[in-house]
Design an enzyme around this catalytic site. Structure first.
Site, PDB file in Angstrom:
ATOM      1  N   TRP A  86       0.836  -1.206   0.000  1.00  0.00           N
ATOM      2  CA  TRP A  86       0.000   0.000   0.000  1.00  0.00           C
ATOM      3  C   TRP A  86       0.864   1.247   0.000  1.00  0.00           C
ATOM      4  CZ3 TRP A  86      -4.201  -0.793  -2.193  1.00  0.00           C
ATOM      5  CH2 TRP A  86      -4.954  -1.946  -1.971  1.00  0.00           C
ATOM      6  N   ASP A  93      -2.193   6.498   6.399  1.00  0.00           N
ATOM      7  CA  ASP A  93      -3.225   5.648   5.780  1.00  0.00           C
ATOM      8  C   ASP A  93      -3.606   4.593   6.811  1.00  0.00           C
ATOM      9  OD1 ASP A  93      -4.745   3.800   4.443  1.00  0.00           O
ATOM     10  OD2 ASP A  93      -3.243   3.338   2.902  1.00  0.00           O
ATOM     11  N   LYS A 141     -12.498  -2.115   5.942  1.00  0.00           N
ATOM     12  CA  LYS A 141     -11.758  -2.995   6.833  1.00  0.00           C
ATOM     13  C   LYS A 141     -12.353  -2.948   8.242  1.00  0.00           C
ATOM     14  CE  LYS A 141      -9.060  -3.136   3.194  1.00  0.00           C
ATOM     15  NZ  LYS A 141      -8.117  -2.156   2.663  1.00  0.00           N
TER      16      LYS A 141
HETATM   17  C1  LIG Z   1      -7.456  -1.673   1.451  1.00  0.00           C
HETATM   18  C2  LIG Z   1      -6.396  -0.659   1.585  1.00  0.00           C
HETATM   19  C3  LIG Z   1      -6.194   0.360   0.631  1.00  0.00           C
HETATM   20  C4  LIG Z   1      -7.022   0.464  -0.627  1.00  0.00           C
HETATM   21  O1  LIG Z   1      -8.339   0.763  -0.343  1.00  0.00           O
HETATM   22  P1  LIG Z   1      -9.372   1.018  -1.538  1.00  0.00           P
HETATM   23  O2  LIG Z   1     -10.625   1.343  -0.784  1.00  0.00           O
HETATM   24  O3  LIG Z   1      -9.493  -0.260  -2.305  1.00  0.00           O
HETATM   25  O4  LIG Z   1      -8.890   2.130  -2.344  1.00  0.00           O
HETATM   26  C5  LIG Z   1      -5.194   1.274   0.853  1.00  0.00           C
HETATM   27  N1  LIG Z   1      -4.416   1.222   1.949  1.00  0.00           N
HETATM   28  C6  LIG Z   1      -4.583   0.258   2.892  1.00  0.00           C
HETATM   29  C7  LIG Z   1      -3.689   0.239   4.080  1.00  0.00           C
HETATM   30  C8  LIG Z   1      -5.568  -0.707   2.727  1.00  0.00           C
HETATM   31  O5  LIG Z   1      -5.733  -1.664   3.660  1.00  0.00           O
END
Ligand SMILES: *Cc1c(COP(=O)(O)O)cnc(C)c1O
Length: 361
Positions: free
Chosen positions: A101, A172, A196
């Protein structure tokens, strides 16, 4: 048979939340219509929206110095929104790369600014967090971005970087938000896709320090400007109303359960039991992550004899332990054990793992 869902995302939601949504699905309150069918500007929906924000503010102790934004586009859109809002063309932005990521944040960031990788764990296959004293953050960085929990690698920071000077810290938190207390005041921007640990896919939370709202590029599309969300109550256009409502129900559920401090206690214990099952399997199972960087939320593991992986996945699934397949880039298994994964689910997985090892050892 009870089914326990270990999906990395979209992920398990609390059963009590799904049942409440089911009860309210066709007619919400006294409105006579579904939340999905009402104007986002109606009094009923504004109440839903405001209660969700208030609950999130209480859970994370978010002060009035921060705007709470409800956006679409997922965390992936934030990989562009952050540089568009916090940097000018030609600026340096510092990013810590701890996995897939962060790598995406680097690639997208390069479209908008000069990315300086402040630290990377690529050389050990992204299985650790680079020691903080080795980070190289240029003093003129527009911000420092990191990924507190790498969902694919199962690598988590168990500390918040102490950035020098007034460089805003951007995180993030897609797969770790609300899993433990965090001091929001240490951050410039926190963002998290919902699917998540918050709710269904389709909504993304932003927590943005208000003084940073003024830094956006003039030519940015309005849907890419944090300030446009802050000024409009996140209603520049029609927001994802149903995911917003669902997120609010999850926030309420968390408050009823004692909030993030209590979640942290439960999550640390759940993860601890699973890692010790892996470590005490006599080498049958393995997790590659450095012990001080192991994630409380995503636990990847492999079997010493890879040819047993398919049998493990088929048999665990038949036993009600579903979506354990590892990310396609990593293989093996991954157990995502977010807030909504009950203790019983983790214990059932541990019992299955022990039984499977005994049968195949
Ligand atoms: C799932 C995830 C993403 C991507 O999320 P999207 O909603 O598919 O854009 C980015 N960063 C982390 C840490 C993630 O777990």
């Amino acid at each position: 048979m009870s089914v326990f869902n270990f999906s990395a995302g979209p992920a398990v939601l609390p059963a009590a939340v799904l049942e409440r949504a089911q009860n309210e699905l066709v007619k919400y309150g006294d409105s006579g219509v579904s939340v999905m069918e009402m104007s986002h500007r109606s009094a009923e929906f504004i109440d839903v929206a405001e209660r969700a924000e208030a609950s999130l503010r209480r859970l994370l102790n978010i002060s009035d110095d921060y705007a709470v934004l409800f956006m679409s586009g997922g965390a992936t859109m934030q990989f562009a929104m952050v540089p568009i809002n916090l940097s000018a063309p030609g600026d340096t932005i510092a990013i810590v790369n701890t996995g897939q990521w962060s790598t995406k944040a680097v690639k997208e960031g390069q479209r908008f600014a000069n990315v300086h990788v402040a630290a990377s764990s690529e050389s050990d296959g992204f299985c650790s967090v680079p020691a903080f004293d080795s980070w190289d953050v240029p003093a003129d960085s527009a911000y420092l971005h990191y990924t507190p929990n790498e969902t694919i690698g199962g690598v988590e920071f168990h500390f918040v970087p102490d950035v020098a000077g007034d460089i805003p810290l951007v995180a993030d938190m897609s797969s770790t938000i609300l899993s433990r207390p965090v001091d929001v005041n240490r951050f410039g921007v926190i963002y998290a896709g919902a699917q998540k640990n918050i709710g269904p896919a389709g909504i993304t939370i932003g927590i943005v320090r208000k003084d940073l709202l003024e830094r956006a590029r003039d030519d940015a599309p309005s849907l890419f400007k944090y300030k446009a969300y802050a000024d409009s109550g996140s209603m520049i256009n029609t927001p994802p109303t149903f995911p917003w409502y669902m997120a609010g129900l999850v926030f309420e559920w968390l408050e009823e359960r004692g909030g993030v401090a209590e979640m942290a206690r439960i999550n640390e214990a759940k993860a601890g039991r699973l890692y010790s099952a892996i470590d005490s399997s006599g080498g049958f199972y393995a997790n590659p992550v450095a012990p001080d960087a192991r994630s409380w939320m995503n636990v990847p593991f492999t079997i010493h004899d890879e040819s047993l992986t398919d049998a493990f996945l088929a048999q665990s699934s038949a036993a009600g332990l579903v979506q354990l397949k590892g990310h396609r880039s990593v293989g093996g298994m991954r157990a995502s054990i977010y807030n909504a994964m009950p203790d019983e689910g983790v214990d059932a997985l541990i019992a299955f793992m022990s039984d499977f090892a005994a049968r195949n050892g």
